[in-house]
Write a protein that holds these residues in place. Structure first.
Motif, mmCIF file in Angstrom:
data_model
loop_
_atom_site.group_PDB
_atom_site.id
_atom_site.type_symbol
_atom_site.label_atom_id
_atom_site.label_comp_id
_atom_site.label_asym_id
_atom_site.label_seq_id
_atom_site.Cartn_x
_atom_site.Cartn_y
_atom_site.Cartn_z
ATOM 1 N N UNK A 1 0.813 -1.213 0.000
ATOM 2 C CA UNK A 1 0.000 0.000 0.000
ATOM 3 C C UNK A 1 0.844 1.261 0.000
ATOM 4 N N UNK A 2 0.425 2.177 -0.756
ATOM 5 C CA UNK A 2 1.056 3.483 -0.891
ATOM 6 C C UNK A 2 1.015 4.198 0.450
ATOM 7 N N UNK A 3 2.111 4.781 0.849
ATOM 8 C CA UNK A 3 2.174 5.428 2.157
ATOM 9 C C UNK A 3 1.002 6.369 2.445
ATOM 10 N N UNK A 4 0.523 7.029 1.379
ATOM 11 C CA UNK A 4 -0.559 7.977 1.627
ATOM 12 C C UNK A 4 -1.926 7.326 1.669
ATOM 13 N N UNK A 5 -1.992 6.032 1.371
ATOM 14 C CA UNK A 5 -3.328 5.462 1.201
ATOM 15 C C UNK A 5 -4.048 5.448 2.538
#
Ligand SMILES: Cc1ncc(C[n+]2csc(CCOP(=O)(O)OP(=O)(O)O)c2C)c(N)n1
Ligand SMILES: Cc1ncc(C[n+]2csc(CCOP(=O)(O)OP(=O)(O)O)c2C)c(N)n1
Ligand code: SF4
Ligand code: SF4
Ligand SMILES: [Mg+2]
Ligand SMILES: [Mg+2]
Lengths: 621, 325, 621, 325
Positions: free
Chosen positions: B10-14
């Motif tokens: 998962x993308x850090x910002x998700x």
């Protein structure tokens, strides 16, 4: 080639199971005209097999003209892992004499031929010599009888579906519910007629055949499976990846993913736009991505060429974007309904300037789902465009796979628009993070995004050092990604005589070829790459451990005796032992084409599986 | 290949929650509570000193844009200034708002994606005549037909400025450029006719040297709920000096406003008005209220989401895929 | 760096020549604002040197904005071969204090500084330490005096021209005629003022300097020379190549070639069209080529990206076409007025499908002329598109070279439209020859040209073997061409320690670097490639004979420690000893940058001449 | 690098003489002496059997094209049939003339290059509505403005045929395609308005099911010295059956010809006529004699060549380069 009879075995001793032999797998080919609904029966059969816990992979040909023509649908189903749509058929169903003439050679010796006795006259002697059993079915007539003259064409395939469901001992109830779902929209009377045809087919007496084509119970019994094409899996993968904006222009074989996204993204609060052309499609997607909405665009070959300028912008401005290319035969308009893997170089290099981007390719339908999620994740982690190279074979074939669990794999990427003190979009020492419009910046200085070279604030710069640093930074993102990728796993021993490397839709045939070669070659390994740019680490070391490296690709064998990936691997590893096994027939590889080519190696020059005699040497006239 | 892959990577910002801020809604009311509004000042909108030639008409357009923003006072962070490539298209650098300097000819599709994905923003596009009518002509037409919400100002100097004096689609017959040193022979495109025929819902014409008039056109363009285009003559003093003297009373020209009795809802009448000999009329030629693409796509989302009445995205996806078991 | 004083020598003993030292070469840099007519004085000076039998090469910077700004013009002239515009200047002329501050470091120790005393205050002490002679000239004031206030700006540069012409002992008459030609169109009074300024400058007393900057008589005395930019040479080369149709869209730095062709092709019965965009430009050129008229299109970076789809058509349909890309800094809009060599990968690979095409690059202005002829010849001999990669440095710099002899090199390619019995456009065993419409075919069967795969008659075909054969054929044309190319010549020994490889505009600096390195390294060779795809034969063997291979390029050092050509050479030769020397500053290489980089080799990773510290490692934030 | 390189490497077909056949001349008289003319027959024009669906409107257009060529009898080898990509664009394969199946949306610039380079040819272009108005919309506009000599037939089925039923720019509101299963919401483009506004010099409208009318339009289009466009409705029985029933008296529709009193030289009148509700009028909406691009470029060549009065190409080049010594 699946060996139907040689692999017959007893049922696993369950008390309840009826007596008789059982098959591990079967390849069924149906040949007729596209107007006969060949495709629709194939799809339903594949789904029925999937619902019966089988593994499935299909293959079909689409006539090149809209008005239809000869067409086949092949279903490979079984209880173990099904890796390819199958080379030769165990069972062949032919609707017409031309289907019989053309496809009989693809029926294996000892197989079963079913034919519409109203249209086909088989050569019984020839069949006997090859040990082929045959059975004529008055399909057309029986269908007319059952559903009446007008529904004839429609009914024929459903009748056959019933008959085949019975042959393979699938559940009639499951078949009924599939047929009902298929025709529901067309009204009750259509559903009624279809069910009539289905049951009539089911009821047709198969005589002694009735116990011969029962399939084994699946290993994966009870696992919830989906059965869909690669393009469908891709559409769902795109949604699961968090994409909420898409834009595209119709082009075969990309179109049906686009149609599905247009219809289904709104369920997730998203939008997909059909634009006036591909230049607009990718620009709209970049615009949405700039707006903080996860975005994608998709196309096939010619469209990817048209994307080039905008890809270069996305690289420069560091915009995260998913770009799908469902490859088809090229160059130019090429062979729009055939398969080829010849857009790899374009995907890696097709844009002016130093334009590093990520390129990935799925090996099967299931991967269209999961790799799309990974692709979007990478696009955001590194803030750059990712090209996702599917191909016509994956796009159109149907596979069954374990139902994904959206609650576990769904990715949500939300742009954070809370106010911030300030924002520097392009720091030289860390990966770019964009802030979407609507985000208040308390220092009151709003950033620019531009295709010009720029400084860390996005402001245009012609400073020589800045250009060097920014160009390096855009390249380094690929280095960073490469360093984070795992060393790919070799299927088989870690060293040996032969390594077969591939990418994309050929994974299954390559794995079968590796299996087949193991019988007479010591040390055969397979290596299938999903990451094509950057390539994963460790390839040089792996190649060092094998004597011969074959790269199997559906593109031309080029100047160095290998194809597009082969040449990239030469560049990556400087390994001169790379040879290509190439095919540019618009058709997928057969297992034996790979095996034969490796057993009888030819000069590096002749890497194409069939070298045309005429062009073996070319001269000025 | 694992089914958990999405989550693992998962993308850090998700965001775990499903309150996706990316939800596309129909064009929302742009009004925000008065207390939230810090009044924008011109100085806050000022950015880099323009690099245009002294005397370039584009300065006038910039000044009016800043003045209008100050007057109309939208939230600062919700203004987006977009452009293509050209002298005029350096515009975004000279105003302090979110800004994008996109590709030559392709900024309208960029703006379309942005506008549909983010109907809450105020989107302004500034492009030159070459950008809008030559390389970008098709996008202009389709944006007009689809009625995508945004305000477009074409800064028409009837020449290619940035590339130093080639013939543009609006260069008049006889204009001597470096690609037509003997004088252009091709009849110029009539932007107003083109836009009206394409179905644009707001079409106006102004000139950079008439600030009050331009201000009025741009305000009306901003207020228009749909695709608003202002064709704005803006002199290139470097490569086509004096091009618009005939619009300037002080230079012996005539500034004729669109006649008061013109019916701005009649596209054929607007078309005929656009036939007038140069310098032609100035003002609003055509205006129509029509469903925007933003609205129809927003409506589609609302209707679709109703079908799964508020289910989480993952549930909806599961239900869709279940149809293929 | 040209060594002015160290190479001073006596005149060659001619009786008539006045006494005093003579220079072999001199590098002059003029720094001011673009509004001062810096460019125009530089061009006239270069042409004056050319007319005085000198070799010349120039270099200039263009401000990024239209409203002007700081600008330099550098002229390197001499009597031997001039290989580069020069690193450091022997003579620096500065108009403003900012010009002085910025450019003084580029004046070599012991050089000469001329400055406008109305605007510049030099630091005399500093100058003395570096042994720099200086002389203040009231340029602005003297010009006003001479031609009056209104002509001030225009006159200033002409005044300086006169002064410099005197300094270098050029012929006043030649200078006069250049000035007259330059201003003729603007009317008599302008010419008169300009001549006044010129002669006033000429008459300015240089004192002791007057005998120090006399250049040697040229070796090539009496040879008729032209002095022009690469873009001009390219336009004439295109005409000499036989091109009679062109289409393009303006873009820097391609534009002036296009403007010249638009104006001059009609003299030859040809036409050049300015189209609505690049997609139209290349399509129009393909249309004209199909019509039997030799055609070309040209652009810079972003336009080449836009050409991709049509290039793929030209490959498929085998249409001969010249495609010019004058490279600039990328990606995207990049650095439009700066130099870079980063479109090579796009030129070679930028189109979907297997799209083999030819790519060539000139090394100097003179080659723009002759290589354009060769490119068109190849396009016709192999019936395919040829990409001609020039770059901003070649395009804008002025060189003097021997006047070509059109009566000996002009190529006429005429489509033969005499009736024929029949025509088969795509024979598998020989190169395609198209027949243009208007040609009567006596069998009455007219051929098709299509982007679809096709048979030998041009009719669409999905036959698997046909696609294989046609794909092979299109590739084989490159093999055939490669086999016909000569093995490239190494400048220097045939084996040794170091081989420096390059392409495009860097040839001169590389040759100088090779010369310089010879002093302390044994066995230094240079290899400059004009054919980039296909590469010429023999490279593997050449590389085998050198220990270290350096590839000098103006693009990023990429993932393998070398740039775009370096990577292609890795692919070609599998030679792991290739290292890149890369520069992405938007500026041409200096000789010392190459020399230093080779004398102090760094890790392969750091191939860029200046690695930015900030991006040395990149992290997720 | 040798200065003799050009000659050394001369292309086998190259010609020593300077009587370049590539010389571009202005549009030449197309008349050829009668004796040269073998009368073209329809069977000579027949090629491969069309692969269109049975009942497709495109058959009608093909039949009329062949009939017209037979009637008008241009030299067989001087006919060129061009197309883009689409069902309609398979056209060139079905008629035996020089034929090119070019790229989607780009055939008009291809035709422009061919027409200017070879003004002696009869150039016919057949494209679909997606090709002409969606991806190719800009080229159509600029070809119209530049008045490039050719005859264009847009076979408008108001849908994307070849890619199997997506919305096209001419699909009416409510049309249910695979990309708008709920019915298209975007107002269709009006091709006649677009063409007139762009400055096309011959604009006509017909329908494939009215052979006599179509024949007349195509003949007039062929006779027009300039850019002639015929917007021809052609039913896609597969994906939009019945689309044009309203133009068909036998199917309860109405075929209204352009009123006799319409002034075909008045573009604003033509524009108003194009406003009529569907199915609208059929016939010639607009016609104007204007300098063609072929003529102006030909004139440029003549004037330029006069400057070097008949010098050989190599002499001219030498004289040009001498200016740079
Ligand atoms: C794809 C592409 N083609 C060409 C260019 C070069 N170019 C930059 S601006 C421009 C036209 C400028 O004219 P206009 O749009 O009228 O703007 P102006 O400079 O007059 O304001 C062109 C052709 C480019 N940047 N990109
Ligand atoms: C660059 C590119 N984009 C998309 C396509 C796919 N494509 C082929 S035909 C077509 C549109 C067909 O519609 P139309 O032009 O109306 O022709 P019709 O088939 O209806 O006659 C499309 C989108 C393509 N071949 N090339
Ligand atoms: S060149 Fe013309 S358009 Fe560009 S800045 Fe100068 S005056 Fe303005
Ligand atoms: S799909 Fe439609 S347009 Fe295409 S051939 Fe069939 S009927 Fe004609
Ligand atoms: Mg302009
Ligand atoms: Mg259509």
């Amino acid at each position: 080639m699946s060996q139907l009879s040689s692999q017959m075995q007893e049922g696993p001793g369950e008390v309840a199971s009826p007596p008789g032999k059982r098959l591990e797998e079967a390849v069924l080919r149906i040949a007729g005209n596209s107007q006969d609904g060949i495709q629709s029966i194939g799809v339903m059969l594949a789904r029925l097999a999937g619902r019966s816990d089988m593994e499935v992979m299909t293959y079909m040909t689409i006539p090149a003209t809209i008005s239809g023509g000869a067409s086949i649908f092949q279903v490979h189903m079984g209880t173990g892992e099904i890796l390819s749509p199958g080379d030769d058929a165990d069972i062949l169903v032919v609707f017409y004499q031309h289907s019989y003439d053309r496809h009989l050679p693809s029926l294996r010796d000892g197989g079963l031929l079913l034919y519409d006795s109203s249209h086909v006259e088989p050569d019984n002697e020839g069949l006997q010599t090859r040990g082929i059993k045959s059975m004529g079915l008055p399909i057309t007539e029986l269908t007319i009888e059952t559903v009446g003259g007008s529904g004839k064409q429609k009914g024929k395939n459903i009748y056959l579906l019933g008959l085949l469901a019975n042959l393979f001992h699938f559940d009639l109830g499951k078949a009924r519910s599939l047929v009902e779902a298929r025709f529901r929209k067309q009204g009750d009377s259509v559903v009624r007629n279809a069910l009539l045809a289905l049951e009539a087919g089911w009821a047709y007496s198969l005589g002694e055949l009735s116990s011969e084509y029962r399939l084994c119970p699946a290993e994966t019994r009870g696992v919830n499976k989906v059965t869909m094409t690669g393009n469908q899996a891709l559409a769902y993968g795109i949604i699961a990846a968090g994409v909420r904006f898409g834009a595209g222009y119709p082009i075969t074989p990309w179109t049906d993913t686009m149609e599905q996204l247009r219809q289904e993204l709104p369920f997730f609060g998203g939008t997909f736009l059909q634009t006036e052309d591909e230049l607009a499609a990718i620009s709209a997607a970049i615009g949405a991505a700039y707006g903080g909405v996860v975005a994608m665009t998709g196309t096939s070959g010619p469209g990817l060429s048209l994307y080039s300028e905008a890809i270069s912008f996305a690289v420069m401005a560091e915009i995260p974007l998913l770009i799908v290319d469902v490859q088809r035969g090229g160059p130019s308009t090429g062979l729009p309904t055939n398969v080829e893997q010849s857009d790899l170089e374009l995907a890696c290099y097709g844009a002016h300037g130093d334009s590093p981007r990520v390129v990935m390719a799925p090996a099967r339908a299931e991967e269209c789902f999961y790799l799309a999620i990974e692709a979007v994740d990478i696009a955001y982690r590194y803030s750059l465009p990712v090209v996702f190279l599917s191909d016509q074979a994956i796009a159109t074939r149907i596979e069954s796979f374990k139902m994904p669990k959206p609650d576990r794999c769904m990715q949500l990427i939300v742009s954070d628009r809370k106010p911030r003190p300030y924002h520097k979009p392009y720091p030289l020492d860390s990966v770019t993070r964009h802030v979407a419009p609507g985000t208040r910046l308390e220092d009151g200085a709003y950033p620019h995004v531009t295709g010009l070279e720029h400084d860390e604030y996005g402001y245009p710069s012609v400073n020589p050092e800045m250009h060097t640093a920014m160009t390096r930074k855009r390249h380094k993102k690929l280095d960073l990604l490469a360093s984070e990728l795992p060393v790919p796993e070799v299927d088989g021993p870690m060293e040996g005589e032969i390594l077969i490397v591939g990418w994309g839709s050929t994974e299954g045939v390559i794995r079968k070829a590796v299996d087949r070669l193991r019988s007479d070659v010591s040390g055969v390994g397979g290596l299938h790459l999903r990451h094509l740019s950057p390539l994963p680490p460790g390839l040089t070391e792996i190649f060092d451990r094998f004597e011969r490296i074959y790269v199997v690709e559906m593109n031309d064998g080029g100047r160095y005796g290998c194809g597009q990936l082969g040449r990239m691997l030469r560049m990556e590893t400087c390994c001169p032992r790379i040879q290509g096994i190439n095919k540019t027939e618009g058709l997928s590889f057969r297992v034996d084409e790979i095996v034969d080519r490796i057993r009888e190696p030819r000069g590096a020059e002749a890497s194409n599986v069939r070298e045309s005699r005429q062009t073996a040497s070319l001269s000025h006239e | 290949m694992s089914e958990n892959l999405g989550k693992q990577r998962a993308y850090p910002m998700s965001n775990e929650s499903n309150d996706s801020e990316t939800t596309i809604t129909a064009a929302t009311e742009r009004e925000v509570p008065e207390e939230r509004r810090h009044r924008l000042t011109k100085s806050e909108l000022r950015a880099d000193r323009p690099t245009w030639c002294a005397g370039c008409g584009d300065y006038g357009v910039l000044a009016i844009y800043q003045k209008m923003l100050e007057k109309r006072n939208p939230p600062h962070e919700e203004i987006v200034t977009l452009s293509g490539i050209g002298c005029s298209s350096r515009f975004p650098y000279f105003v302090n708002t979110y800004g994008v300097h996109y590709l030559h000819g392709r900024v309208l599709p960029f703006a379309t994606g942005l506008s549909v994905a983010r109907p809450d923003l105020n989107i302004f596009v500034f492009v030159g005549d070459g950008d809008a009518y030559s390389i970008g002509g098709n996008h202009l037409e389709h944006c007009a037909r689809k009625n995508v919400r945004m305000t477009v100002v074409v800064m028409d100097n009837e020449v290619y400025g940035l590339t130093k004096k080639q013939t543009s689609p609006t260069s008049p017959i006889g204009f001597k450029s470096k690609t037509d040193p003997w004088g252009s022979q091709i009849p110029p495109l009539n932007p107003i006719k083109k836009l009206i025929a394409a179905g644009a819902t707001f079409v106006a014409r102004s000139v950079a040297s008439s600030p009050n008039h331009l201000m009025s056109m741009m305000e009306q363009g901003m207020d228009h709920n749909g695709f608003a285009v202002i064709e704005c003559l803006s002199e290139c003093v470097q490569f086509y000096p004096g091009a618009f003297d005939d619009t300037h009373p002080r230079r012996g020209g005539k500034f004729s406003e669109v006649p008061a009795d013109h019916d701005i809802g009649d596209d054929a009448a607007a078309y005929r008005l656009a036939e007038a000999d140069p310098p032609g009329y100035f003002g609003v030629f055509y205006r129509e209220e029509k469903t925007t693409l933003n609205e129809s796509e927003g409506e589609r989302v609302r209707q679709s989401q109703r079908r799964f009445d508020g289910g989480r995205d993952s549930e909806v996806l599961e239900r869709l895929m279940e149809r293929l078991t």
